[in-house]
Design a protein around this motif. Structure first.
Motif, PDB file in Angstrom:
ATOM      1  N   GLY A  23      35.775  62.523  36.790  1.00  0.00           N
ATOM      2  CA  GLY A  23      34.385  62.330  37.188  1.00  0.00           C
ATOM      3  C   GLY A  23      33.610  61.423  36.266  1.00  0.00           C
ATOM      4  N   VAL A  24      34.294  60.788  35.302  1.00  0.00           N
ATOM      5  CA  VAL A  24      33.621  59.865  34.385  1.00  0.00           C
ATOM      6  C   VAL A  24      33.642  58.476  35.014  1.00  0.00           C
ATOM      7  CG1 VAL A  24      33.597  58.896  32.068  1.00  0.00           C
ATOM      8  CG2 VAL A  24      34.377  61.242  32.436  1.00  0.00           C
ATOM      9  N   GLU A  25      32.570  58.107  35.664  1.00  0.00           N
ATOM     10  CA  GLU A  25      32.499  56.809  36.334  1.00  0.00           C
ATOM     11  C   GLU A  25      31.274  56.007  35.902  1.00  0.00           C
ATOM     12  OE1 GLU A  25      32.685  57.440  40.516  1.00  0.00           O
ATOM     13  OE2 GLU A  25      34.789  58.043  40.497  1.00  0.00           O
ATOM     14  N   HIS A  26      30.133  56.683  35.734  1.00  0.00           N
ATOM     15  CA  HIS A  26      28.903  55.973  35.402  1.00  0.00           C
ATOM     16  C   HIS A  26      29.013  55.264  34.054  1.00  0.00           C
ATOM     17  CE1 HIS A  26      24.689  55.000  35.841  1.00  0.00           C
ATOM     18  NE2 HIS A  26      24.455  55.465  34.629  1.00  0.00           N
ATOM     19  N   GLY A  27      29.774  55.842  33.125  1.00  0.00           N
ATOM     20  CA  GLY A  27      29.925  55.227  31.808  1.00  0.00           C
ATOM     21  C   GLY A  27      30.648  53.900  31.844  1.00  0.00           C
ATOM     22  N   PHE A  28      31.316  53.586  32.967  1.00  0.00           N
ATOM     23  CA  PHE A  28      32.033  52.322  33.101  1.00  0.00           C
ATOM     24  C   PHE A  28      31.192  51.245  33.784  1.00  0.00           C
ATOM     25  CE2 PHE A  28      35.383  55.466  32.700  1.00  0.00           C
ATOM     26  CZ  PHE A  28      36.283  54.847  31.861  1.00  0.00           C
ATOM     27  N   THR A  29      29.946  51.548  34.102  1.00  0.00           N
ATOM     28  CA  THR A  29      29.103  50.601  34.825  1.00  0.00           C
ATOM     29  C   THR A  29      28.123  49.898  33.899  1.00  0.00           C
ATOM     30  OG1 THR A  29      27.322  52.181  35.305  1.00  0.00           O
ATOM     31  CG2 THR A  29      29.222  52.170  36.792  1.00  0.00           C
ATOM     32  N   ASN A  30      27.404  48.902  34.439  1.00  0.00           N
ATOM     33  CA  ASN A  30      26.427  48.164  33.636  1.00  0.00           C
ATOM     34  C   ASN A  30      25.134  48.939  33.438  1.00  0.00           C
ATOM     35  OD1 ASN A  30      25.597  47.977  36.291  1.00  0.00           O
ATOM     36  ND2 ASN A  30      24.853  45.875  36.095  1.00  0.00           N
ATOM     37  N   THR A  31      25.040  50.150  34.013  1.00  0.00           N
ATOM     38  CA  THR A  31      23.849  50.988  33.820  1.00  0.00           C
ATOM     39  C   THR A  31      24.163  52.200  32.955  1.00  0.00           C
ATOM     40  OG1 THR A  31      24.314  52.139  35.911  1.00  0.00           O
ATOM     41  CG2 THR A  31      22.793  50.264  35.992  1.00  0.00           C
ATOM     42  N   ALA A  32      25.308  52.185  32.269  1.00  0.00           N
ATOM     43  CA  ALA A  32      25.662  53.295  31.374  1.00  0.00           C
ATOM     44  C   ALA A  32      24.617  53.433  30.281  1.00  0.00           C
ATOM     45  CB  ALA A  32      27.033  53.040  30.769  1.00  0.00           C
ATOM     46  N   GLU A  33      24.305  54.687  29.921  1.00  0.00           N
ATOM     47  CA  GLU A  33      23.268  54.946  28.906  1.00  0.00           C
ATOM     48  C   GLU A  33      23.890  55.527  27.637  1.00  0.00           C
ATOM     49  OE1 GLU A  33      21.317  56.004  33.011  1.00  0.00           O
ATOM     50  OE2 GLU A  33      23.026  56.845  31.896  1.00  0.00           O
ATOM     51  N   PHE A  34      23.939  54.694  26.576  1.00  0.00           N
ATOM     52  CA  PHE A  34      24.383  55.125  25.253  1.00  0.00           C
ATOM     53  C   PHE A  34      23.347  54.688  24.214  1.00  0.00           C
ATOM     54  CE2 PHE A  34      28.408  54.712  27.605  1.00  0.00           C
ATOM     55  CZ  PHE A  34      28.960  55.969  27.358  1.00  0.00           C
ATOM     56  N   PRO A  35      22.107  55.184  24.321  1.00  0.00           N
ATOM     57  CA  PRO A  35      21.024  54.691  23.473  1.00  0.00           C
ATOM     58  C   PRO A  35      21.105  55.126  22.015  1.00  0.00           C
ATOM     59  CG  PRO A  35      20.263  56.542  24.774  1.00  0.00           C
ATOM     60  CD  PRO A  35      21.645  56.228  25.258  1.00  0.00           C
ATOM     61  N   SER A  36      21.892  56.156  21.708  1.00  0.00           N
ATOM     62  CA  SER A  36      21.918  56.678  20.342  1.00  0.00           C
ATOM     63  C   SER A  36      23.031  56.102  19.493  1.00  0.00           C
ATOM     64  CB  SER A  36      22.060  58.213  20.382  1.00  0.00           C
ATOM     65  OG  SER A  36      20.984  58.793  21.074  1.00  0.00           O
ATOM     66  N   LEU A  37      23.772  55.129  20.019  1.00  0.00           N
ATOM     67  CA  LEU A  37      24.874  54.563  19.257  1.00  0.00           C
ATOM     68  C   LEU A  37      24.442  53.436  18.328  1.00  0.00           C
ATOM     69  CD1 LEU A  37      27.828  54.434  21.832  1.00  0.00           C
ATOM     70  CD2 LEU A  37      27.591  55.931  19.844  1.00  0.00           C
ATOM     71  N   PHE A  38      23.684  52.477  18.873  1.00  0.00           N
ATOM     72  CA  PHE A  38      23.344  51.287  18.103  1.00  0.00           C
ATOM     73  C   PHE A  38      21.841  51.189  17.879  1.00  0.00           C
ATOM     74  CE2 PHE A  38      27.323  50.370  20.304  1.00  0.00           C
ATOM     75  CZ  PHE A  38      28.123  49.957  19.249  1.00  0.00           C
ATOM     76  N   THR A  39      21.484  50.515  16.796  1.00  0.00           N
ATOM     77  CA  THR A  39      20.073  50.402  16.443  1.00  0.00           C
ATOM     78  C   THR A  39      19.311  49.549  17.455  1.00  0.00           C
ATOM     79  OG1 THR A  39      20.649  48.535  15.015  1.00  0.00           O
ATOM     80  CG2 THR A  39      20.501  50.706  13.989  1.00  0.00           C
ATOM     81  N   ASP A  40      19.973  48.554  18.026  1.00  0.00           N
ATOM     82  CA  ASP A  40      19.348  47.719  19.049  1.00  0.00           C
ATOM     83  C   ASP A  40      19.658  48.284  20.435  1.00  0.00           C
ATOM     84  OD1 ASP A  40      18.372  45.933  17.147  1.00  0.00           O
ATOM     85  OD2 ASP A  40      20.249  44.792  17.157  1.00  0.00           O
ATOM     86  N   THR A  41      18.724  48.095  21.355  1.00  0.00           N
ATOM     87  CA  THR A  41      18.959  48.519  22.730  1.00  0.00           C
ATOM     88  C   THR A  41      19.884  47.512  23.400  1.00  0.00           C
ATOM     89  OG1 THR A  41      16.755  49.507  22.835  1.00  0.00           O
ATOM     90  CG2 THR A  41      17.880  49.103  24.923  1.00  0.00           C
ATOM     91  N   LEU A  42      21.115  47.938  23.648  1.00  0.00           N
ATOM     92  CA  LEU A  42      22.130  47.031  24.176  1.00  0.00           C
ATOM     93  C   LEU A  42      22.749  47.613  25.448  1.00  0.00           C
ATOM     94  CD1 LEU A  42      23.981  46.325  20.795  1.00  0.00           C
ATOM     95  CD2 LEU A  42      22.374  44.799  21.939  1.00  0.00           C
TER      96      LEU A  42
END
Length: 410
Positions: A322-341
């Protein structure tokens, strides 16, 4: 004919299943020690769910779910919104706080790597592109919770980076898992690599005698057979004859008695498909009860063929969770990097190897994830394992490190 060094096809997943008597869906958020048994049941469901997806007729299967689950737990800490919901759901941990989830996964590893009688180790490594800046708190959590190692790579040094990663995976898995990254696989838009490895080398409590190994029939189905090297020994072992579900189970302990291999042998030579229908994610209790209800040790004559398997697993199995959204261009990983990427998971690679012989078992698994900027798409009991069977290696009769089936020769 199959010799000891022959490589057989297998579908893999890395990880550990913890078998505990708890409900799969809590009615409220769980924290602290109360979370550990619930996490065990969740890992069970992940394992059987992926197995259900990747197992096909006449395919050898082996996987270690805790490695995949651990990697996803690392991602959970940096995820939000739909991506976070999806990751939690895939791990059957919808109501678990993401900070608690990570800490408990770390505790799971610490609980079994401390056994002095078994050589077992795990590594967690994060390799970040030197042009990207990780959030300090993310780095601290990773290092403290998972004992993770943080490294940097220069995307311009493609050959050196690929060689370093391949050597790292080989070293961490006792040489069983060979990395296949080439210089062309390294690109400047790759933000980071995540790796989890698991290695185990254990000796049987009661070893098979090499002189007793001989060629015997292994039935591929009800009629067809091949000749394979088959080990023999006699001893006192726990067992379970489940006439209702149509299988026999045998426990083969390793030195120290905290780890064991469990073989689930269908009563019919062509009964593996029926067994697979019984052991579904919704019926994890059946597997757990099979262990709980094992009889006291009794004299048993065991015949078991060599198991030598290796194979790769790719992103398909993760999407099956069921892990599909993380493979798209709208995946949300805001806490990983200092810049919003616009960070997305571009690929997940998993490899597992296992060898079972007269002395014991050596097994290894490695899971890797690439995240990048989105820019592309009582009497003697006879136990004769002479036909396809399901097997798993477990810790303390509860924690399954590797799960698989042995069906055919390559």
């Amino acid at each position: 004919m199959m010799n000891k060094r022959q490589t057989l096809t297998l579908v893999q997943l890395c990880g550990i299943l913890l078998l505990c008597d708890v409900q799969c869906k809590p009615t409220r958020r769980l924290t602290g020690q109360k979370l550990q048994p619930f996490l065990a049941r969740a890992c069970n469901r992940v394992s059987l769910g992926v197995y259900e997806e990747v197992a096909t007729n006449n395919n050898n299967v082996v996987f270690s779910p805790i490695s995949i689950c651990t990697l996803l737990a690392v991602c959970v800490r940096g995820a939000s919104d739909k991506t976070l919901v999806e990751l939690r759901k895939s791990l059957f941990l919808e109501l678990v706080d993401k900070r608690e989830m990570s800490s408990v996964y770390g505790a799971v590893y610490r609980s079994f790597v401390q056994d002095p009688s078994v050589n077992i180790s795990t590594t967690n490594i994060m390799i970040v592109n030197q042009n990207f800046q990780l959030v300090d708190r993310t780095v601290q959590d990773y290092q403290q919770t998972f004992n993770g190692t943080l490294l940097e790579f220069d995307p311009e040094m493609k050959s050196e980076v690929s060689t370093s990663i391949n050597n790292m995976l080989s070293f961490a898995t006792g040489g069983m898992v060979k990395g296949k990254l080439s210089a062309d696989d390294i690109t400047s838009d790759q933000a980071l690599y995540l790796f989890n490895t698991l290695y185990m080398s254990a000796r049987w409590r009661d070893q098979f005698f090499t002189m007793e190994t001989r060629q015997q029939k292994f039935y591929l189905d009800g009629n067809t057979h091949i000749m394979v090297p088959t080990m023999h020994k006699r001893g006192n072992y726990r067992w379970n004859k489940n006439t209702k579900l149509g299988f026999d189970m045998l426990e083969l302990p390793y030195e120290g008695n905290r780890f064991a291999t469990y073989i689930i042998l269908p009563r019919e030579k062509d009964g593996l498909a029926r067994l697979e229908k019984v052991l579904t994610p919704e019926r994890t209790l059946r597997l757990e009860k099979a262990i709980t209800n094992m009889k006291k040790a009794a004299k048993t004559e065991v015949r078991l063929c060599y198991v030598i398997l290796t194979n790769d697993l790719n992103t398909r199995a993760l999407k099956a969770m069921g892990v599909e959204h993380g493979f798209t261009n709208t995946a949300e990983f805001p806490s990983l990097f200092t810049d919003t990427l616009p960070i997305t998971v571009s690929n997940v690679i998993h490899k597992t190897c296992i060898e079972v012989n007269e002395e014991g078992t050596e097994a290894a698994a490695a899971t890797g994830m690439i995240m990048m900027l989105f820019c592309m798409p009582h009497s003697i009991y006879n136990f004769v394992a002479d036909h396809p069977f399901l097997y798993f290696i477990a810790h303390n009769k509860k924690s399954i490190l590797f799960l698989g089936t042995f069906c055919t020769e390559a």
